[in-house]
Design an enzyme around this catalytic site. Structure first.
Site, PDB file in Angstrom:
ATOM      1  CB  CYS A 125      44.016  46.170  42.106  1.00 19.10           C
ATOM      2  SG  CYS A 125      43.817  44.259  41.845  1.00 19.10           S
TER       3      CYS A 125
ATOM      4  CB  CYS B  40      40.339  46.089  41.392  1.00 16.07           C
ATOM      5  SG  CYS B  40      40.213  45.243  43.204  1.00 16.07           S
TER       6      CYS B  40
ATOM      7  CG  HIS C 105      42.366  43.850  46.506  1.00 10.71           C
ATOM      8  ND1 HIS C 105      42.789  43.851  45.176  1.00 10.71           N
ATOM      9  CD2 HIS C 105      43.075  44.011  47.327  1.00 10.71           C
ATOM     10  CE1 HIS C 105      43.931  43.974  45.328  1.00 10.71           C
ATOM     11  NE2 HIS C 105      44.410  44.030  46.655  1.00 10.71           N
TER      12      HIS C 105
ATOM     13  N   GLY D 158      55.905  33.093  42.629  1.00  9.13           N
ATOM     14  CA  GLY D 158      55.617  33.315  41.362  1.00  9.13           C
ATOM     15  C   GLY D 158      54.388  34.491  40.898  1.00  9.13           C
TER      16      GLY D 158
ATOM     17  CG  HIS E 136      45.150  35.109  40.432  1.00  7.24           C
ATOM     18  ND1 HIS E 136      45.808  36.124  41.075  1.00  7.24           N
ATOM     19  CD2 HIS E 136      45.768  34.427  39.693  1.00  7.24           C
ATOM     20  CE1 HIS E 136      47.070  36.248  40.527  1.00  7.24           C
ATOM     21  NE2 HIS E 136      47.169  35.312  39.719  1.00  7.24           N
TER      22      HIS E 136
ATOM     23  CG  HIS F  77      46.429  30.275  37.289  1.00  8.88           C
ATOM     24  ND1 HIS F  77      46.878  31.304  36.156  1.00  8.88           N
ATOM     25  CD2 HIS F  77      46.948  31.007  38.376  1.00  8.88           C
ATOM     26  CE1 HIS F  77      47.750  31.984  36.424  1.00  8.88           C
ATOM     27  NE2 HIS F  77      47.868  32.200  37.704  1.00  8.88           N
TER      28      HIS F  77
HETATM   29  P1  5GP Z   1      50.004  34.974  38.609  1.00  9.80           P
HETATM   30  O1  5GP Z   1      51.495  35.003  37.817  1.00  9.80           O
HETATM   31  O2  5GP Z   1      49.972  36.443  39.409  1.00  9.80           O
HETATM   32  O3  5GP Z   1      49.540  34.143  39.298  1.00  9.80           O
HETATM   33  O4  5GP Z   1      49.252  35.123  37.247  1.00  9.80           O
HETATM   34  C1  5GP Z   1      48.763  36.462  36.725  1.00  9.80           C
HETATM   35  C2  5GP Z   1      47.862  35.963  35.500  1.00  9.80           C
HETATM   36  O5  5GP Z   1      47.110  36.839  35.142  1.00  9.80           O
HETATM   37  C3  5GP Z   1      48.854  35.679  34.052  1.00  9.80           C
HETATM   38  O6  5GP Z   1      48.409  34.290  33.681  1.00  9.80           O
HETATM   39  C4  5GP Z   1      48.444  36.570  33.223  1.00  9.80           C
HETATM   40  O7  5GP Z   1      48.424  36.182  31.860  1.00  9.80           O
HETATM   41  C5  5GP Z   1      47.084  37.175  33.746  1.00  9.80           C
HETATM   42  N1  5GP Z   1      46.920  38.555  33.426  1.00  9.80           N
HETATM   43  C6  5GP Z   1      47.503  39.598  33.702  1.00  9.80           C
HETATM   44  N2  5GP Z   1      46.970  40.610  33.115  1.00  9.80           N
HETATM   45  C7  5GP Z   1      45.722  40.356  32.727  1.00  9.80           C
HETATM   46  C8  5GP Z   1      44.864  41.181  32.048  1.00  9.80           C
HETATM   47  O8  5GP Z   1      44.906  42.315  31.929  1.00  9.80           O
HETATM   48  N3  5GP Z   1      43.818  40.288  31.596  1.00  9.80           N
HETATM   49  C9  5GP Z   1      43.640  38.959  31.839  1.00  9.80           C
HETATM   50  N4  5GP Z   1      42.760  38.265  31.200  1.00  9.80           N
HETATM   51  N5  5GP Z   1      44.614  38.319  32.334  1.00  9.80           N
HETATM   52  C10 5GP Z   1      45.700  38.860  32.861  1.00  9.80           C
HETATM   53 ZN    ZN Z   2      42.161  43.859  43.313  1.00  6.72          ZN
END
Ligand code: 5GP
Ligand code: ZN
Length: 114
Positions: free
Chosen positions: A4, A7, A46, A93, A100, A102
């Site tokens: 993950c 994680c 997690h 999405g 998480h 945003h």
């Molecule tokens: P989701 O689409 O799952 O809601 O958002 C995942 C978010 O995680 C995306 O906005 C992407 O840019 C961010 N993200 C993915 N991998 C990493 C990483 O390794 N580091 C950071 N800081 N953000 C990440």
């Molecule tokens: Zn995790």
């Protein structure tokens, strides 16, 4: 949890630009920001997605939202406003399978959600 990304960020295997950390929560800058302020707030526990929260997680979810309020203030976007996004599951999405939120702000966002 193994494999993950978030994680691995929590345990330091993958570096991140941390904004806030305590025993339960980590907040760090999104690697691919879509707004001037784009911070991800996650529980250290997690949890795959919002679909997977349990009654025992009530406190941590509440704590996350109180922390979001504080981070928004510290980032200077509280007064003008901001948006919290949670992508859940395939249709939502969700790309990273660790719960998480945003925090998006720093510019006037559109009124459309989709
Ligand atoms: P989701 O689409 O799952 O809601 O958002 C995942 C978010 O995680 C995306 O906005 C992407 O840019 C961010 N993200 C993915 N991998 C990493 C990483 O390794 N580091 C950071 N800081 N953000 C990440
Ligand atoms: Zn995790």
């Amino acid at each position: 949890m193994e494999n993950c990304i978030f994680c691995k960020i929590i345990n330091g295997e993958i570096p991140s630009n941390k904004v806030y950390e305590d025993d339960d929560i980590l907040a760090f800058k999104d690697i691919n920001p879509v707004t001037p302020v784009h911070i991800l707030i996650i529980p250290k526990k997690h949890i795959n997605s919002l679909n997977d929260i349990e009654p025992e997680d009530e406190k941590i979810i509440g704590k996350i939202f109180l922390k979001i309020k504080q981070i928004a203030k510290e980032q200077g976007i509280a007064e003008n406003g901001y948006r919290i996004v949670n992508n859940c599951g395939e249709d939502g999405g969700q790309e990273v399978q660790h719960l998480h939120f945003h925090l998006l702000g720093g510019k006037k966002l559109g009124t459309k959600i989709v």
